[in-house]
Write an enzyme that holds these catalytic residues in place. Structure first.
Site, mmCIF file in Angstrom:
data_model
loop_
_atom_site.group_PDB
_atom_site.id
_atom_site.type_symbol
_atom_site.label_atom_id
_atom_site.label_comp_id
_atom_site.label_asym_id
_atom_site.label_seq_id
_atom_site.Cartn_x
_atom_site.Cartn_y
_atom_site.Cartn_z
ATOM 1 N N TRP A 186 20.825 4.351 17.155
ATOM 2 C CA TRP A 186 19.699 4.066 18.045
ATOM 3 C C TRP A 186 20.021 2.988 19.063
ATOM 4 C CZ3 TRP A 186 14.577 5.204 19.173
ATOM 5 C CH2 TRP A 186 13.858 4.211 19.840
ATOM 6 N N ASN B 6 17.839 0.927 22.501
ATOM 7 C CA ASN B 6 16.749 0.863 23.463
ATOM 8 C C ASN B 6 17.077 -0.122 24.588
ATOM 9 O OD1 ASN B 6 15.750 -0.585 20.817
ATOM 10 N ND2 ASN B 6 14.431 -1.529 22.347
ATOM 11 N N ASP B 7 16.353 -1.211 24.751
ATOM 12 C CA ASP B 7 16.459 -2.044 25.956
ATOM 13 C C ASP B 7 17.889 -2.475 26.290
ATOM 14 O OD1 ASP B 7 13.768 -1.965 25.375
ATOM 15 O OD2 ASP B 7 13.556 -4.116 25.067
ATOM 16 N N GLN C 218 19.779 -3.264 22.830
ATOM 17 C CA GLN C 218 19.129 -3.230 21.532
ATOM 18 C C GLN C 218 19.709 -2.075 20.725
ATOM 19 O OE1 GLN C 218 15.956 -5.444 20.419
ATOM 20 N NE2 GLN C 218 17.785 -6.351 21.320
ATOM 21 N N TRP D 259 14.270 3.156 15.676
ATOM 22 C CA TRP D 259 14.219 1.706 15.824
ATOM 23 C C TRP D 259 14.246 1.052 14.448
ATOM 24 C CZ3 TRP D 259 11.372 -2.549 14.467
ATOM 25 C CH2 TRP D 259 11.523 -3.691 15.253
ATOM 26 N N PHE E 84 16.343 -9.595 19.102
ATOM 27 C CA PHE E 84 15.575 -8.846 20.086
ATOM 28 C C PHE E 84 16.196 -9.025 21.481
ATOM 29 C CE2 PHE E 84 11.083 -8.027 18.168
ATOM 30 C CZ PHE E 84 11.657 -7.377 17.088
ATOM 31 N N ASP F 104 11.844 -11.748 24.952
ATOM 32 C CA ASP F 104 12.597 -11.140 26.052
ATOM 33 C C ASP F 104 12.927 -12.118 27.182
ATOM 34 O OD1 ASP F 104 11.987 -8.972 24.464
ATOM 35 O OD2 ASP F 104 10.468 -8.166 25.832
ATOM 36 N N GLU G 93 6.564 -6.904 28.602
ATOM 37 C CA GLU G 93 7.882 -7.118 28.008
ATOM 38 C C GLU G 93 8.944 -7.207 29.104
ATOM 39 O OE1 GLU G 93 8.064 -5.162 23.697
ATOM 40 O OE2 GLU G 93 7.913 -3.619 25.249
#
Length: 677
Positions: free
Chosen positions: A46, A48-49, A65, A73, A105, A172, A223
């Site tokens: 996985w 993400n960001d 991420q 996630w 994070f 963030d 975010e």
């Protein structure tokens, strides 16, 4: 004689290297269904960001991420890759792991050119990462530093550098150097606001101000903010500041998305120049989120570059891709341009993407109507760029554009609605769309008026995405699509009238991923079950139970060996060599290293039922590489752990069969997998 022996040894080494190199060039690497060919994706697991976007010593760093032990996630780490050209990427090991302060994070990274932090130990300037740590919902800000161009990281002993002030959502951080006052500035998302902090050394931070109350869209949590200055229309004497914010829900096309504000920043406060209720959307598609820009781009370049996560929180965990999940957008350049309605951000694909173009096809001065033959009927592909310019008048077709990735009952429309002056993408017939009810919501639209009677479309198509830039990037729509592998057709169409196409160019785009890093003298690896992928560490397998992959090679008497590492992730179970297996891995022998029970085990499957033949008790640690070797001759089997004989046993149930690998309740990697008969 000695010289001759050396020559023979050199030749043998070269032949062995050539054999490994040839076997490593497996065409299946980055060739799974839906696998993007020129977008960044992790090898497995996985993502993400995008995080820690920084440029240093000729390399663009992309952290992200990452959950190393699953397709959804989970406990967040920072994955890591670097590129010298924004197109081809080198995967690197995980940069930041969770610790007692929490998981890792999103955040940012900077080059501390003046060593304000005092972290520098050698000739390289320190890279400093600033990130959120989350422990059971309690979020704080921490830092880590690198003195070797980002290859290894040391967490600051004084973490966290910003404790939680009593806010649920506090994350963030995006940091940049504010040259005018010789200080660092941080923008941080907190609920539906942006907090601004300042620092002289990246270690001690002072709260400065807040932005966001009653500003823009508040459909969801804010975010991944970013704050940067850009010239308007390229004029260095007229600059404005841009605040980019991701919104977790309630975006223009549904679910998560991005908005931005244009205004002024004085070192402590950001002021929006537009009315508070004016929402400026960054992208009108469903799948562009958490974009942040690279820091420390050299002044000789001076571009503001970024990329985003191509997914949407409404369905991201369910997108049916394996062994990876999620991709980034293509890198884009950001500019500010003045329009009649005000100053707006425009996005254009980076020029570096031109380097992967194949042989282009061009057309000029076409007239397309509903009765026209499809001039693109001979075009076929799943990765390409389209550049088109249409002449638009009140009498033009009500709708025109392209149907991309067409196949049996499949297509994605990318077009223009003349009557409503809207750019659109319609993925309602694009392919696999039943995995989540939020995915197929029909057509995404963006307002786009013709300029001097013309509409320009620049479209990037990959195996599972479309990115559309209207009128030189004034409006952008980014959507993932999931067509069948065979859906490679392309159509130029018009509805309710005709339209003139001034120019049309199609550039095939080349695959940017090279040869597999998995080393083996066997080929034809086929997954039986579980999740398997080639990674920089080797062939990775993951399963909560038993999972198998088989090669096309088979044998009876042999030496079969591999390096095996059980990862510190789900299960901490076992990794095994399988041999004399049937095609379904229901029958055959296995030798494993088992971290859960601290043993080496020799066992067999008979119709799927396991029975132990012999075992050897010894500590097996996670994240440690072991070399496991099996010698088979008739009914006798010798098993070695790190070249030490640990099992010598007999069994006569299976006399020959295929070679394979197995994981049980674990994530494990196998490298240098070889068999000799």
């Amino acid at each position: 004689m000695k010289k001759r022996l050396i020559q023979v040894m050199i030749m043998f080494t070269l032949l062995l290297t050539m054999a490994f190199s040839a076997d490593a060039a497996d065409s299946s690497y980055y060739d799974e269904d839906y696998r993007p060919q020129y977008h960044f994706t992790p090898e497995a697991n996985w993502m993400n960001d995008p995080n820690g976007m920084v440029y240093y010593a000729g390399e663009y760093h992309l952290f992200y991420q990452y959950h190393p032990y699953g397709l959804q996630w989970g406990p967040m780490h920072w994955g890591h890759a670097v590129s010298k050209d924004l197109v081809t990427w080198e995967h690197l090991p995980v940069a930041l792991y969770p610790d007692e302060k929490g998981t890792i994070f999103s955040g940012s990274a900077v080059v501390d050119k003046n060593n304000t932090s005092g972290f520098q130990t050698g000739k390289e300037k320190p890279l400093v990462a600033i990130y959120t740590q989350d422990r059971e919902g309690h979020q704080v800000q921490s830092i880590a530093y690198s003195n070797d161009k980002g290859r290894t990281w040391t967490k600051y002993a004084g973490n966290p550098v910003i404790p939680n002030p009593g806010k649920k959502d506090f994350r963030d951080p995006k940091v940049f150097w504010y040259e005018k006052e010789k200080k660092w500035v941080m923008v941080l998302a907190a609920g539906d606001r942006i907090l601004i902090y300042t620092s002289k050394n990246l270690k001690q931070w002072t709260y400065a101000s807040e932005f966001g109350q009653d500003q823009g869209s508040h459909g969801g949590v804010w975010e991944c903010p970013d704050l940067f200055e850009l010239p308007v229309d390229g004029n260095p004497n007229q600059k404005k500041w841009v605040m980019q914010v991701s919104v977790g829900n309630g975006a223009v096309s549904g679910g998560s998305g991005m908005q931005y504000f244009v205004g002024d920043f004085d070192g402590t406060h950001f002021k929006n120049e537009n009315p508070p209720n004016k929402v400026l959307w960054t992208d009108y598609g469903r799948d562009f989120y958490a974009a942040v820009s690279w820091s420390d781009i050299p002044s000789t370049d001076s571009r503001r570059l970024w990329l985003g996560w191509m997914s949407n929180w409404q369905y991201a965990n369910d997108v049916p891709t394996s062994p990876w999940r999620s991709a980034t957008s293509i890198p884009r350049e950001l500019k500010l341009k003045a329009f009649t309605e005000g100053v707006r951000v425009v996005q254009t694909p980076v020029k570096e993407l031109e380097t992967i173009r194949g042989t282009s096809k061009k057309w000029k001065n076409l007239t397309i109507s509903p009765a026209s033959h499809n001039v693109l009927a001979g075009q076929s592909g799943d990765a390409y760029e389209i550049n088109a310019e249409f002449k638009v008048s009140p009498g033009s077709a009500a709708e025109f554009g392209f149907k991309v990735r067409t196949g049996e009952n499949q297509f994605t429309k990318v077009g223009y609605d003349r009557r409503n002056a809207k750019l659109f993408v319609d993925r309602s017939e694009s392919g696999n769309d039943t995995f989540n009810p939020a995915f197929n919501t029909g057509k995404e639209t963006a307002p786009l008026k013709p300029v001097n009677g013309k509409v320009k479309l620049r479209i990037f198509v990959d195996r599972s995405s479309v990115e559309v830039f209207g009128n030189d990037g004034k409006q952008v729509i980014t959507d993932i699509i999931l067509p069948d592998r065979s859906s490679k057709g392309l159509e130029l169409y018009a509805a309710n009238g005709g339209v003139k196409v001034k120019s049309l160019t199609i550039h095939p785009l080349k695959k940017v991923w090279g040869t597999t890093p998995f080393m083996s003298n066997m080929t034809g690896w086929t997954t039986v079950n579980g999740t398997w992928a080639d990674t920089i560490e080797g062939k990775q397998g993951r399963s909560d139970g038993d999972s198998f992959i088989l090669s096309s090679a088979s044998g009876s008497d042999f030496t079969y060996e591999s390096d095996i590492t059980i990862k510190d992730g789900n299960g901490r179970g076992a990794g095994a060599l399988m041999f004399r297996s049937d095609k379904d891995a229901k029958n055959g022998y296995l030798a494993n290293v088992d971290a859960k029970h601290d043993l080496v085990k020799f066992f067999k499957f008979e119709n799927g039922a396991a029975s132990v033949i012999a075992e050897y008790k010894t500590p097996i640690d996670v994240n440690k590489k072991y070399h496991l070797k099996t010698e088979a001759e008739g009914d006798r089997f010798k098993i070695y752990l790190d070249d030490r004989l640990v099992i010598d046993a007999h069994d006569s149930v299976f006399s020959e069969g295929q070679f394979g690998l197995n994981v049980w309740d674990a994530t494990a990697v196998f490298q240098n997998v070889t068999k000799e008969s």
